[in-house]
Structures are given as C-alpha cells and as structure tokens.
Design a protein around this motif. Structure first.
Motif, short mmCIF file in Angstrom:
data_model
loop_
_atom_site.label_atom_id
_atom_site.label_comp_id
_atom_site.label_asym_id
_atom_site.label_seq_id
_atom_site.Cartn_x
_atom_site.Cartn_y
_atom_site.Cartn_z
N UNK A 198 0.82 -1.21 0.00
CA UNK A 198 0.00 0.00 0.00
C UNK A 198 0.86 1.26 0.00
N UNK A 199 1.86 1.27 0.86
CA UNK A 199 2.66 2.49 1.05
C UNK A 199 3.53 2.79 -0.17
N UNK A 200 4.01 1.74 -0.85
CA UNK A 200 4.83 1.97 -2.05
C UNK A 200 4.04 2.66 -3.15
N UNK A 201 2.73 2.50 -3.12
CA UNK A 201 1.90 3.09 -4.19
C UNK A 201 1.48 4.52 -3.91
N UNK A 202 1.79 5.03 -2.72
CA UNK A 202 1.40 6.41 -2.42
C UNK A 202 2.17 7.35 -3.35
N UNK A 203 1.50 8.31 -3.96
CA UNK A 203 2.18 9.19 -4.91
C UNK A 203 3.06 10.21 -4.20
N UNK A 204 4.26 10.38 -4.70
CA UNK A 204 5.09 11.52 -4.32
C UNK A 204 5.73 11.49 -2.95
N UNK A 205 5.80 10.33 -2.29
CA UNK A 205 6.38 10.34 -0.96
C UNK A 205 7.89 10.12 -1.01
N UNK A 206 8.60 10.60 0.04
CA UNK A 206 10.06 10.50 0.10
C UNK A 206 10.51 9.24 0.81
N UNK A 207 9.84 8.93 1.90
CA UNK A 207 10.14 7.69 2.60
C UNK A 207 8.94 7.31 3.46
N UNK A 208 8.91 6.05 3.87
CA UNK A 208 7.93 5.66 4.89
C UNK A 208 8.62 4.71 5.85
N UNK A 209 8.06 4.62 7.05
CA UNK A 209 8.42 3.50 7.93
C UNK A 209 7.13 2.93 8.47
N UNK A 210 7.11 1.63 8.69
CA UNK A 210 5.88 0.99 9.13
C UNK A 210 6.22 -0.17 10.04
N UNK A 211 5.48 -0.25 11.15
CA UNK A 211 5.63 -1.35 12.10
C UNK A 211 4.28 -2.00 12.31
N UNK A 212 4.25 -3.32 12.29
CA UNK A 212 3.04 -4.05 12.64
C UNK A 212 3.33 -4.79 13.94
N UNK A 213 2.41 -4.70 14.89
CA UNK A 213 2.62 -5.37 16.18
C UNK A 213 1.34 -6.10 16.58
N UNK A 214 1.47 -7.38 16.89
CA UNK A 214 0.33 -8.17 17.36
C UNK A 214 0.46 -8.45 18.85
#
Lengths: 261, 261, 261, 261
Positions: free
Chosen positions: B225-241
């Motif tokens: 999902x995040x790779x498809x966001x237009x025009x972004x410079x970077x993202x970080x994402x954490x999933x926690x269960x």
C-alpha cells in the motif's frame, strides 16, 4: 540546624498518610520454594502525622527501605518494616505498597519446554489500630475465547489476551503468589506461555476453542476460586479482555467481604 | 529587567533543537470532508539556537500555539506555524510534532450501524535548509488471525488485536488521515469496529478466519500500500500483534526511501 | 505437522526486521566492578526475513533469550546473542534492544550516607552487513535551576527535576554505564540522590542556586562531555526539564556524527 | 441466531459490574459558563448481571455512549445515561467513569496574558439501591517550595511541580470543575500557568519563595477547602510533589466522610 518539620502546626488536622511514592529499588521477594527472587520494586511507604507536627522526615523512609532491600521479604517482614517505620517516625500507623513483576517457571503443555512468565504483583501492608493487615495483589494473563462468536460463526471464534487482577486481604493466613496465580490462570479459556512450540500451539488453540468463556464466565470462575481461600477477609477481582475485534476492553468486577472476620 | 537569554555564550555550540514538549492543548484538525475535528493535542515545538545566544524564549512558543489553536490545521498551516516560530525566535529552523487521537466514522459490515473509532495520529513538520517537509503518522488497530495456528489445529485459530503504525514523509503531496487509515486497515485479517451487532460479529469472525495473516503478511501488504502512495520521500511501518497466547508481542518493521527525491 | 512459516511467499518483499517485542524477563548486566546486577528487562529481538519465506519462528527468539538470561551481559555477549539468533533463524541480520533500570550507589555530599539511584538504560545491538554495532542509552535525572528566574527575582529561583537522555554509538570502544552516567549527571545544576539528610539538603540547595542552568546550558555541557568520548560514531542527547512553574516541559536536543568512522 | 448471553447460568453468582472499559470517544462537557467544551474521553460503563444470565450485551453500551456523545454532559445527564443503560440492559445498577483533560483559561499574574491550562478530570456516576451518586475528580498542578530547604539554606530553596488530586462525592449539590480547581490551586506555594512573560516569572518565583509549603501543608490546606464544600458525602485528596532533588515523590493523603449524610 533547625528542624522545621518538628514545628507546631496550628491547623489542628491529623493526617492519615504522609510519605514517599514511586521510589524504585531492587528487592528480594521470598519464593514458595527455593529462597528468593530479585525484583525491581516500585515502593510507596507512609505513616500518619499527628496534628502537632508540621511535617515528617522523608529521608528516614529511604533509610529504612535501603536497609530492608538486603533481606528477603514476605508478609512477615513487611510487618517488621511497618513497625520500624512507625517507631522511627513516632507514628501510630504505617502503610506500604510494593509493586513488582514476579517470574514463575511455566512448562509448555506438550513439548514440556520451560520458560519464565511475568506476573504483575503487589504487596500492601497496613499497620494501624486494627493491628497488621496484608493484601496480596496479582495480575494474571490468560487467553479468552468468545462463546457467542463461536456459537454463531460457521468456523473460528474471536479470542484475545485477557487479564485477571485479584487483590486478596489475607487476614492471618499465608497465601503464596505461586498458589494464587496457579489457581486463577486456569479460569480463562487457557493459560498463557512465553514459549510454545508448534505442537503446543496446536494444543492451546484447540483447548481454548473447546473452552469458550465470556469475561463474565472468567469472573464467576475466579470468584469460585477466591471464595475457597482459607481465612481471607475480603477480595476484589477484575477480569479484562483486550477484545480483538474492538479497540476497547470488556471487563467484569466483583468485591466480596466475609463478615465472620 | 535583564534578558539573560540574550547573553553571549562562550561554548561555541550551535544547538539543533530547543523548545517545549508535552504541552497539552485543544486543536482543530482539518477533515478530508466537512470542516474540522476538535482534538486533544500533545505538542512539541522547537527551533535551532545559534552559538551566540545563551537561551531561547520559551513563552513565545506557547503564545504562537495558543493563537493557532483557533484555526483548523493541515500540512499547509503547520508550515505557517513553523515560519512564524522561526521568525519570532530569530531561528533558521523549526520543528513541530502534534500527537492526537482522531475519530473516523465506521459502518458495521452487516447491520450498517455507525460508530466512531479512534486512531492515534501524529503530524510532524520540519522547516530547515531543505525547505518544508511534512510527515504523517497513523496507528491503525486491526484483527490478526494466525495462519500457523489455523493450519495445524483441528478447529479454531488464535487471533488478537494488532496495530499497524505508519509514518509517511509526504513530500509535496497531500495525504489525508482518512485515506491512509482506510488503505492500511484492510491489510489485517479484518478491520476493527467499536460497535458490532451479532450478525456483524459472525461476519467478522468468519472473514478473519478465512483471511489468516502473520504479522509478516500484514507488514508485506502494508508495504504494498505504502509503495503506491504518490510523491512520498520515505515511509516506515511497524506491525505489532498483542499475541493472545503469549504475554509479549510479535512485530515486523520496514523503512524504505525513494531516491528519485 | 506443516511448517507454514517455510512456505514460499509471492510478494517478493524482503523484510528488514521480524521478531518479538515487549518480552519481560530477568537478565544479568555486567557491572564495571564486582560482577553483575540482576535487572528486570524489556526485550525486543528481531532478524531480517528474505522474500522467499512466509514467516519466521518466533518461539526460537524466546528460547535464545531464556538461555542467555543465565549469563551476565555486556556488549560482547550481546554480539553473541545476535550471532546465535541470525544462525538459528537463517538470517543475515539481527537486532536487539534491552531496556532496564540500573542502580548505582550514590553517596550524599555531606553526610556521606549511601543509597541506590535508578537510571533508565538501554542496550541496542545491531548485526548486519556493516558488522556489529552497539549503542548505549542512559537516562540521568538531575536538578536544574533557572538562570533567568534567579537573575530577575529578588530571592529564590524556580528549579525542577530534569532528565538527560543520551544514546551513544560506541563503535569498537567499551563505555560503561557507570562512567557515562557519572559524566552526564555533573552537567545539571546538581545531581540527584535518593537519600539526603538535612546537612545534605542545605548543600544541594545552595550548590544548585550557585550553578543555574537553562536546559540549553545542560545540553551544551552534555555535548561537551559526549564529544570527548573516545572512538564513538555518533551520539544523540536530549535534556528535558519538568518545569515547576508550567504543566509542560522545556527541552533541547542534539545529534552529532563523526565522519572519521 | 442464538443469543448465548441469555442462556441460564448454573454458578448462581450475581455479578456487581460487567461492561466496557478504555473506550475512547469525543464528548461534550458542560462548562460553568458559556456552553460546553469538546473533550477526548476515556470511558468505562458497566451494569450488574443477575445470576440467571450468562452474559450481558456489550454492543448496547457503545450504542448508548455514541448517542450521548452529541449532548453536553454534567451530573444530570450522567444520571440519564445510567438510567438508560440500566433499562436497556435489564439491570438494577449502573456505573460510569469518564476521564478527560479539561482546559481552563488562566491569566498570567502581571502581564495578564491568557493561556489555557489542562486539568485531568473524572466524572463517576453510580446508580444503585442508594439512588444516584456523583463523584467529581480533578488533578490540579501546582508549584511547591520546600520550607525546610528555604530555612536551612543561605539562599535558594528547592521547589518542584506538584499535583493535588481530589475526588469529591457531591451528594445532591452541584460542584463545577472550575470552582473546585480554582479553590485547590491556591493551596500550593503558587499556581501554575502555561504562559508567563518575564515580569510574571519574577512574580511567581518570589511569591513561591514567600510561601513555602511541605506536601503536608498543601494537604492540610486542601482539606480545609474540601471540608467547606456544601453538601458533600466524602472526599479523598492526595498531594504529590515530584521532588526536584530526588528521583521519587513525596506525598500525603486523606479521606474524610461526613456522617450527617
């Protein structure tokens, strides 16, 4: 150097509790078997302050606790701490609360592999005109599987981590953390373990599915356990499920007193 | 009255960030549709401090924020706040972080009953020699059902509440909280709702069982999902269960930068 | 029994970090002198996951940590843990963060009475294609007295508890918690002690009044200390004062890297 | 679809409280003047569960709260919520706790500049066989300057942020947050403000120095205020100082009941 704490006070108000709070120090907690366990404690210690004193001497609380940090503690030593605090601070009453994480060895149900699970614990000691009273608190993590979700769904059932939090006024009897935890953690759909191999995971998944429980069921069964404890004056118990289908919790709470005390 | 903050300083150290932190105040956040939402914000605001000044003027940070608490905020207004802070404090750089809970209306999947779910959000604005940059953070609760537990067990599968926490450097593009949340919460085994009637509970239980996901699966799909966001410079994402069979969490984390910026 | 974690994954996404988080267990931390200290640790341990695996084996993380909980730990043993984790999980990278409260004996300045003060500490170890890196984090409480308030007021000066939080990338050198804490806590208006008798209280009150410092001053002096540490790659440091005249904090932050590494 | 909550239960245990907890939603709180204030609330709502029911219907709690989130709330509306909850859930008792930060405009003592200070607040409503009871809780930040430190030191005196936390059982009378906060915050060495210019800082520094108070003094004066509140059944009050020379707190606590109720 003036001791301003000893100045007279003109407001004529006896204070019930004055002391220190949120002091961290390492303590030794007596285990049911095999000596003691070193824990990180968060301590509150207080005494009453009669109307004729302006203030108490906070440094003495720290001195007392530093000294006791070298000995292993159970209900009996907590009483000694309170008597020392009351004496050194010329008080009639004293109260302590010690919060700590306590570890108990768990054996996975199939593989029998061992690991240590943390339980939130709390010792509260009160010395006042009623004598000495000791309250043991434990927080026990469990798995809880929803009976409604199981009943109405073609397959699966939502389940979640839950916590049983009990506080027990022990009266004169001795109750070990190990025994209280062990009795309570059987009241969820299934207990929790830090270490589960695949055969264990299959086992705990199936057992929880075979044993669905509302938070109300967990509470009722926990009450059943607590009512059977010998010699206690009162208990309070809360069960809370961190619902996996909501962003809030379900909970249930009960407090019972026993008048033959 | 002397202004000691303006005194010269002899240590010759330029400071990167000086300001206030953990200030609570009510703010208005622009919604994608229909005006703004009043939120409880926890704010940090800072500027750089050149070597020739001993200190900054902390009261001005509060004055600026009090004024802006009357206007509805989005990335654009955050930029204005930073420019005002830099100007009033004679600084070249300014940075703000605003944390708040934001509510979005959810419709239960079968009964269609409506309720409002809270999402942890964070706006970070940075004005420095690179110009203005804006980072949007969201925390999205989900249900996650374990594929291993489902596969190996005769019935049932452990599941739990999980959280997807993403921070997205928006670059020049505008990303609404509503859109980011909506895209991410589809990546768990199923989304979460404050209000579910029995028909909904059956539905979400079965859908989650049909859609088992490891924390690794949730992360991989969130990355998609995040790779498809237009025009972004970077993202970080954490999933926690918050594992329902353990007293600890499973988690997975990824940070990606896009060099065409 | 199927091992679904070993299934192939078709999304072709290498994951940077997969593991467990918020696991509590007792650990032994090597002291500068005299053996080790038993602490309550909060641990996160993770490895990378190549694109061709669906999931990792979370129980192995717990097995590794349970085993290491019997040995006293410093940077060197952290490296061994990471190598074992990478090997047992067929990974190229591994990362650990261990948070704990660590106690150091303090002597009151006049009475010389001893007590143990708690410092928040953090070990972070990273094993990746750059080799092994170790980051030491400490949180050091101090007293900070406001120079502006002292300067403009006829008497008195507001002061408060502050915290210096530093994280230091140690490179190849060994830095002891004891040494980092000792160097930093001198940078406030005065250090903090659990146990102070009246003569000590007079002493610390007067010394703090004679040594007023803005949060900016504390930061600049902390930077001075950190720049002198031998062989480090970078540091970051934040100073935060819990202002006694406000309900928010003043803070200052700096991060510096050293390119000769 | 079966309603498993309505199943009979064979354990014959009446439960005192069953409900939801830690639900976040935006609510409107009635102000003493000028309408209402929008707050972020953390809500717990529960009812009793007679022995013949296996479970309660948790979704109804959320439905009730969602509806009431549109109306401005005070003690009177809290009563209506509880009556609706008891009716919709066929219960005799109901209890609610609502925690929120509430903002009150403060004027700096010299510059007269205005800013909004946050106070932790708590509404607790209880409907049971005693009728309806309402408890108001507030947390009020203050500055506290140590009389002992002032007395024994040649100059200066350690001071710190403190909190007065009071819970008041209002009986039939109406007590506004604004009035309770205003009465209590005068009991420290001086009140706290988000925004102080230099002339204000001089003023509050000197006033606090002229008005030194132990945590015991703050408590005694707070008790004086609370005893004068008209028509209350009981109060409890805790004062806690985040000592600037220690890493722990000093505290004092009192609970008083009035038997003419």
């Amino acid at each position: 150097m003036k001791d301003i704490q000893l100045h007279p006070d003109y407001r004529l108000i006896d204070l019930q509790r004055v002391g220190i709070k949120n002091l961290h120090l390492p303590l030794l907690i007596k285990q049911k078997k095999n000596g003691y366990q070193s824990v990180l404690a968060n301590v509150s210690l207080s005494v009453d302050l009669p109307r004729h004193y302006k203030g108490t001497h906070l440094s003495r609380f720290v001195e007392i606790l530093e000294k006791w940090s070298q000995k292993s503690l159970s209900s009996r030593e907590i009483k000694d701490i309170l008597e020392e605090a009351a004496k050194k601070l010329s008080a009639r009453q004293a109260q302590i609360t010690i919060k700590f994480k306590y570890f108990i060895k768990k054996k996975a149900p199939v593989s029998k592999q061992e690991s240590f699970l943390d339980y939130g614990c709390e010792f509260t000691g009160i010395k006042d005109s009623d004598g000495y009273n000791f309250i043991l608190g434990v927080e026990v993590p469990i798995t809880a599987l929803c009976p409604c979700s199981k009943e109405i769904s073609r397959y699966g059932a939502h389940n979640q981590r839950g916590y049983i939090r009990a506080r027990v006024h022990c009266g004169g009897s001795i109750i070990w953390i190990e025994d209280l935890v062990s009795a309570l953690e059987k009241q969820g759909s299934y207990p929790i373990f830090p270490l589960l191999k695949r055969a264990d995971e299959k086992f705990v998944t199936e057992r929880a599915y075979e044993n669905p429980k509302f938070v109300e069921d967990v509470l009722r069964d926990a009450i059943g356990v607590l009512r059977k404890l010998p010699g206690i004056k009162w208990f309070e118990v809360e069960c809370e499920n961190h619902e996996s289908i909501h962003n809030h919790s379900a909970f249930a709470y009960q407090r019972e007193s026993f008048t033959n005390f």
